[in-house]
Design an enzyme around this catalytic site. Structure first.
Site, short mmCIF file in Angstrom:
data_model
loop_
_atom_site.label_atom_id
_atom_site.label_comp_id
_atom_site.label_asym_id
_atom_site.label_seq_id
_atom_site.Cartn_x
_atom_site.Cartn_y
_atom_site.Cartn_z
N GLU A 377 10.80 -39.72 -18.99
CA GLU A 377 9.47 -40.27 -19.24
C GLU A 377 9.20 -41.60 -18.54
OE1 GLU A 377 9.11 -40.09 -23.54
OE2 GLU A 377 9.50 -37.94 -23.53
N GLU A 495 10.96 -28.77 -22.85
CA GLU A 495 10.87 -29.15 -24.28
C GLU A 495 9.69 -28.49 -24.97
OE1 GLU A 495 10.80 -33.39 -24.89
OE2 GLU A 495 12.51 -33.74 -23.56
O1 9MR Z 1 13.00 -34.73 -31.39
C1 9MR Z 1 13.47 -36.04 -31.13
C2 9MR Z 1 13.43 -36.88 -32.39
O2 9MR Z 1 14.31 -36.37 -33.38
C3 9MR Z 1 13.78 -38.32 -32.06
O3 9MR Z 1 13.61 -39.13 -33.21
C4 9MR Z 1 12.91 -38.83 -30.93
C5 9MR Z 1 13.31 -40.23 -30.49
O4 9MR Z 1 14.60 -40.29 -30.04
O5 9MR Z 1 13.02 -37.98 -29.82
C6 9MR Z 1 12.62 -36.66 -30.05
O6 9MR Z 1 12.75 -35.93 -28.86
C7 9MR Z 1 11.91 -36.32 -27.78
C8 9MR Z 1 12.70 -36.22 -26.51
O7 9MR Z 1 13.89 -36.96 -26.60
C9 9MR Z 1 11.88 -36.69 -25.32
N1 9MR Z 1 10.60 -36.01 -25.26
C10 9MR Z 1 9.83 -35.94 -26.50
C11 9MR Z 1 10.70 -35.38 -27.62
C12 9MR Z 1 9.91 -35.14 -28.90
O8 9MR Z 1 9.41 -36.31 -29.41
#
Ligand code: 9MR
Length: 579
Positions: A377, A495
């Site tokens: 990101e 994702e």
């Molecule tokens: O699903 C993930 C959640 O449990 C975490 O709290 C969060 C922060 O670390 O990240 C979520 O996953 C994200 C991913 O790492 C990057 N793209 C967006 C995903 C969904 O929010």
């Protein structure tokens, strides 16, 4: 990476069930006849934050926290022994722990008994029922109870004890009461709101760092469990990781595509080790997994000099046992960073921190992961960043960009490549499936990276469709995949999830079509190498509403909260068949 062959044998050992009779004296009983010896007869090598020596566990302050999205705050995320013993009890039981080195320094020393293991949703750890008992710095014994209705303990009680040095703590679950003793002396009782109503007990060990930042913690020298008054208590070993395969699965279809193609999901270690139906689907339906959280810095690098890979390694082992690839996520991101990583303003120090992290983490998993999201990101959410010649890179909250500008991306890919030359390296981003300045800027970025000889192999399109407006035309996605092909880059759906609005008519059909549309394009474009959803079941989906307790699950993923397949699953299968 050393995964320890012996441990592996033990981990995959068939479910071993041991009947522990109250007060029995058979094999596996502790020296004092106090029940099953959980420490010496079972596996604690996978317990994060600990080191085992001569049957004694040193518990140090791991200080893992889950920060909020804006980098503020942080919920404690103490570890539990997911791959070790847990208890099954249909009645009253007693757990006894002998703890050494307690009460004589700043932090407290804790034993935690989880009735249900916590679930990590978006930026949050949801506590489910558990009991924590420990010795505080001033020698009190403290009992806290989470009842599954809030993040904070519902009950907290402190008993005078004058405990320090070595203390034997005993917790008995008798009817609807917990009885607590120290060194055989009765301290008092606490009302049980039904912490172990599911009949399971998982173990956690915690050391608070305290103000003096000391980490040495305390030592667990004995841990036993026994049934009370003839009730059955069984000690259960970690489950077998290898899952039965089926011909009728997404992964079987992906294997028939005629070129290397993977179908994947994000996975979380807590449900993987504690929910057998989740585990069965994860291992039988998918050929690739993305660690949902375990590989992020705040999980495996909680302090500057502390790496703990044990939870992450569980996912690697699961992948290996089931012949799945690991798409590792993620080395460099502006979220999920432990606080210490943001505390330095000196650009040189920040660069060193980033490079050291990449070298250690990608080095640890070398040969075990097929791919990395090296940079996650990097594009800005602020429209202004795309005007006046700005390149659209995220600077807000991003310590890496602040210190190094765009060069952080070059450096990160080069370091990852040095650490694991065989891994394919991806840049992962959301909101780039549609036309617009975000995609244009990302395309320009990867073109610049290629021109500068940066070792990038591909781009992940997250495909989160959080709102109806995020539902994008698969043909636009196709055009972007082809743009990347011209640059010699791969693409993947990394994702995908499609949360439905409350009363969306034919919502599940829409969800199915959205997913199938992206899979179809991916299958048709030779440089698109995998299709992954962000989790597979709404039971643990990251889009659940966690402002309420218990969380309100969303309707986003191919399997529902009862792990029943939805139309999306059927449509994905059909899409493979049509290809
Ligand atoms: O699903 C993930 C959640 O449990 C975490 O709290 C969060 C922060 O670390 O990240 C979520 O996953 C994200 C991913 O790492 C990057 N793209 C967006 C995903 C969904 O929010």
């Amino acid at each position: 990476m050393d995964l320890g062959g012996g441990t592996w044998q033990r981990l995959t050992a068939v479910l071993l069930v041991m009947a522990v009779a109250a007060g029995g004296t058979g094999q596996g009983q502790s020296a004092d006849g106090g029940g099953e010896d959980l420490l010496r007869n079972h596996d604690w090598t996978q317990m994060p934050g600990t080191t085992a020596r001569n049957g004694i566990l040193q518990v140090s302050a791991l200080d893992r926290r889950i920060v909020e999205q804006d980098a503020s705050g942080g919920r404690p995320n103490p570890p539990l022994n997911l791959a070790g013993p847990h208890l099954r009890s249909d009645g009253d039981f007693t757990v006894t722990a002998r703890m050494s080195g307690v009460g004589d320094h700043d932090g407290a020393s804790w034993l935690r008994l989880y009735g249900q293991v916590p679930v990590i949703y978006d930026e949050w750890r949801q506590e489910r029922p558990s009991l924590r008992v420990g010795v505080t710095a001033d020698g009190h014994v403290k009992v806290q109870i989470w009842d599954g209705a809030s993040d904070e303990p519902a009950t907290s009680r402190e008993f005078d004890c004058g405990c320090s040095g070595t203390v034997t703590l005993t917790v008995s679950s008798i009817g609807d009461t917990f009885r607590v003793k120290a060194d055989g002396r009765r301290l008092g009782t606490v009302q049980d709101p039904g912490v172990f109503a599911e009949g399971t007990v998982w173990f956690g060990l915690e050391a608070d760092a305290g103000d003096d930042e000391r980490r040495e913690g305390w030592r667990l020298t004995q841990l036993t469990a026994r049934a009370e008054s003839g009730d059955a208590l069984r000690v259960i070993k970690a489950p077998q990781l290898r899952q039965e395969q089926s011909e009728d699965s997404l992964r079987a279809r992906a294997a028939d595509v005629g070129r290397p193609f993977d179908v994947g999901t994000a996975l979380a270690e807590n449900p993987l080790l504690t929910d057998s139906r989740y585990r069965a689907l994860a291992g039988s339906q998918f050929s690739m997994l993305t660690p949902e959280n375990a590989f992020k810095p705040q999980f495996l690098h909680p302090r500057p000099d502390v790496y703990d890979f044990r939870d992450a390694d569980l996912l690697v082992r699961f992948a290996r046992a089931n012949h799945m690839k690991v798409h590792a996520h993620t080395l460099v991101w502006h979220e999920a960073l432990p606080h210490w990583m943001r505390q330095n303003d000196d650009p040189e120090e920040v660069r060193r921190t980033m490079l050291r992290h990449i070298t250690a983490v990608a080095g640890h998993f070398k040969g075990e992961v097929a791919e990395w999201d090296v940079v996650n990101e990097p594009m800005s959410d602020d429209d202004e960043s795309y005007t006046d010649g700005d390149l659209g890179l995220r600077s807000e909250q991003n310590p890496w960009f602040e210190a190094m500008g765009e060069e952080y991306i070059d450096e990160a890919f080069k370091a990852a490549h040095r650490a694991d030359p065989n891994a394919r390296l991806f840049l992962n981003e959301y909101g780039i499936e549609e036309e617009g300045e975000r995609w244009d800027a990302l395309y320009d970025l990867v073109r610049r990276l290629k021109e500068r000889g940066v070792p990038i192999d591909g781009v992940g399109f997250q495909n989160h469709e959080y709102a109806p407006a995020d539902r994008t035309d698969p043909e636009t996605f196709r055009a972007h995949v082809r743009d990347l092909a011209e640059l010699g880059l791969q693409a993947r759906v990394s994702e995908m999830d499609v949360p439905l609005g409350e009363d969306e008519e034919d919502g599940r059909q829409t969800q199915a079509e959205e997913m199938a549309g992206k899979l179809r394009v991916c299958l048709q474009e030779p440089n698109c190498t995998s299709f992954s959803t962000w989790g597979f079941t709404d039971r643990y989906g990251s889009t659940a509403d966690t402002k309420t307790y218990p969380p309100r699950p969303a309707d986003s993923l191919p399997w529902d909260t009862a792990l029943r397949p939805k139309p999306a699953y059927e449509r994905l299968l059909e899409t493979f068949d049509e290809a």
